[in-house]
Design an enzyme around this catalytic site. Structure first.
Site, PDB file in Angstrom:
ATOM      1  N   LEU A   1       3.296  -9.792  -0.380  1.00 36.31           N
ATOM      2  CA  LEU A   1       4.344  -8.927   0.151  1.00 36.31           C
ATOM      3  C   LEU A   1       3.859  -7.884   1.150  1.00 36.31           C
ATOM      4  CD1 LEU A   1       6.108  -8.655  -3.235  1.00 36.31           C
ATOM      5  CD2 LEU A   1       7.097  -9.685  -1.209  1.00 36.31           C
TER       6      LEU A   1
ATOM      7  N   ILE B   1     -13.471  -1.159   2.076  1.00 33.42           N
ATOM      8  CA  ILE B   1     -12.335  -1.403   1.189  1.00 33.42           C
ATOM      9  C   ILE B   1     -11.157  -0.498   1.532  1.00 33.42           C
ATOM     10  CG2 ILE B   1     -13.856  -2.126  -0.687  1.00 33.42           C
ATOM     11  CD1 ILE B   1     -13.172   0.607  -2.015  1.00 33.42           C
ATOM     12  N   GLY B   2      -9.984  -0.915   1.076  1.00 32.36           N
ATOM     13  CA  GLY B   2      -8.799  -0.074   1.147  1.00 32.36           C
ATOM     14  C   GLY B   2      -8.088  -0.043   2.482  1.00 32.36           C
ATOM     15  N   LEU B   3      -8.479  -0.910   3.422  1.00 38.62           N
ATOM     16  CA  LEU B   3      -7.887  -0.864   4.760  1.00 38.62           C
ATOM     17  C   LEU B   3      -6.876  -1.966   5.029  1.00 38.62           C
ATOM     18  CD1 LEU B   3     -11.057  -0.053   6.906  1.00 38.62           C
ATOM     19  CD2 LEU B   3      -9.163   1.486   6.399  1.00 38.62           C
TER      20      LEU B   3
ATOM     21  N   GLU C   1      -3.338  -4.154  -9.223  1.00 39.57           N
ATOM     22  CA  GLU C   1      -2.586  -3.569 -10.343  1.00 39.57           C
ATOM     23  C   GLU C   1      -2.536  -2.050 -10.244  1.00 39.57           C
ATOM     24  OE1 GLU C   1      -4.129  -7.535 -11.341  1.00 39.57           O
ATOM     25  OE2 GLU C   1      -5.101  -5.704 -10.631  1.00 39.57           O
TER      26      GLU C   1
END
Length: 437
Positions: free
Chosen positions: A348, A319-321, A70
């Site tokens: 997506l 995280i975040g990769l 989100e």
């Protein structure tokens, strides 16, 4: 007078429910705090002992997203907002520490303030909202908290839901509240929704139709990427993948997905295929390690510099990769789709990276989107009948078929980018100083 009394009773009831939920969850929270070190840094803000500080002057827009997904979809919205309304201050909050971490990486360089969302107990959130006094509050997808909304409205803020959606289970709970005489979403000024299915669900909750607009799913939006092939080569070099090697990326993996994929991975690595395993929750990495070790599958951890020059499986424990790593793949699976209680994650991101997409049969969190993907031929749903290894091997061995999925995915994503333009135009009409100018 009577309605006011009913409202006060409901607010007390709501606070009591929150307290009960907190008490029930406390053992699990304490366990995560002691074992994984979670929540320690955010305790003061969560309990209102420390309030977010947004420097500068000018009106404040407060964006909120429940967690990583989100929060990420807010990126193009904030970029556009900061570009067109530079005089506004921006605050971004999330309910999870992971969401805050991702938001900090993305939004602080843009000049926004990032914080954990304080608990929605009236005694806590009231003082926080009163101090910050936002002019506009934007909720991502519908993570609306009643006391937060009502305090924002009490000080005169405009409240808006963008990319709005509500699950079937959640709509049942809100219908129960409606029968008790309380419309949970009544203080919200407007809803910009993903599709007609979501509109019908909100209508069934008693939301007036004039508050509802179908603007599309902005998770499909991605800024133009002109050098994906260069990014692909960069990441494949970093992973030490030979040019002709095939890479399967297993994204947002849960335990239910692991049960399906572990035997598949065993067979794939025997065929010389490399596998990038990305757990949905980093703290579950040890569980993944134990499963791989039990089946004698060689692996390495990303955080320890693992690459495919010496192991066939790399577990990404940072995280975040994931979204960046998708671009290196030849085939991508989106996790959470083998568990009906989870219902999938962002379908997506692989398409945006021009990678063929596969997912499991349980896509309840975005069923309408999944159906459109399947109808357009931009994605493939794994069923419970044909073995996964057969489908995956067929795709990996047929570049023309994979390329066809990629091309259909590009067409799908391009068509869907219009959703962002509609959402942005609608959002601007709710900006207080803009709509009155």
């Amino acid at each position: 007078m009577m309605l006011r009394g009913v409202h006060r009773i409901f607010k007390c009831f709501y606070d009591v429910v929150l307290v009960c939920a907190f008490v029930i969850a406390l053992p699990k929270l304490l366990y995560k705090m002691l074992v994984y070190g979670k929540y320690k840094k955010s305790l003061a803000v969560r309990f209102g002992l420390k309030k977010p500080h947004v420097p500068g002057e000018g009106p404040l827009v407060w964006f909120h997203g429940a967690s990583v997904g989100e929060v990420r979809l807010l990126l193009p919205v904030l970029e556009k907002f900061c570009e067109e309304f530079p005089g506004w201050r921006c605050l971004v909050t999330s309910c999870t520490e992971l969401g805050v971490q991702v938001a900090s990486q993305v939004f602080i360089p843009m000049g926004a303030t990032v914080s954990i969302l304080p608990l929605d107990f009236s005694i806590i959130i009231k003082s926080v909202v009163a101090k910050l006094r936002p002019s506009l509050v934007v909720f991502s997808e519908g993570d609306c908290w009643l006391n937060f909304i009502e305090e924002a409205k009490r000080i005169g803020a405009t409240t808006l839901v963008i990319n709005g959606r509500i699950s079937i289970d959640s709509s049942k709970r809100f219908k129960f509240l409606k029968r008790l005489g309380k419309n949970y979403f009544s203080p919200v000024d407007g809803f910009l929704l993903q599709d007609e299915v979501q509109k019908q669900r909100f209508l069934s909750l008693g939301i007036p139709e004039h508050k509802l607009q179908v603007t599309g799913n902005i998770k499909t939006y991605v800024a133009a990427q002109t050098a994906l092939h260069l990014e692909r080569e960069t990441w494949r070099d970093r992973l030490r993948l030979p040019t002709d090697s095939k890479l399967v990326i297993l994204g947002s993996m849960h335990r239910s997905d692991a049960g399906k994929w572990l035997p598949v991975v065993q067979k794939l690595i025997k065929e010389g295929v490399s596998v990038l395993w990305v757990p949905r929750h980093v703290e579950k990495t040890k569980d993944v390690e134990e499963s791989l070790h039990r089946l004698h599958i060689p692996y390495g951890l990303w955080s320890r510099g693992a690459n495919f020059s010496y192991v066939p499986v790399v577990v990404v424990d940072e995280i975040g990769l994931l979204k960046q790593l998708y671009v290196a793949g030849d085939l991508a699976f989106v996790g959470g789709t083998f568990d009906p209680k989870i219902g999938g994650h962002n379908l997506l991101e692989p398409l945006q990276c021009e990678v063929p997409l596969i997912f499991g049969p349980h896509i309840t969190s975005q069923s309408e989107l999944a159906q459109r993907l399947l109808l357009s031929g931009a994605g493939l749903c794994l069923d419970e009948i044909e073995p996964i290894i057969d489908t995956v091997s067929f795709l990996l061995n047929n570049q023309e078929v994979r390329e066809a999925y990629v091309q259909k995915g590009k067409v799908f994503v391009k068509a869907e980018t219009a959703s962002f333009d509609r959402t942005w135009r609608a959002l601007k009409s709710y900006i207080p100083l803009y709509k009155n100018s």
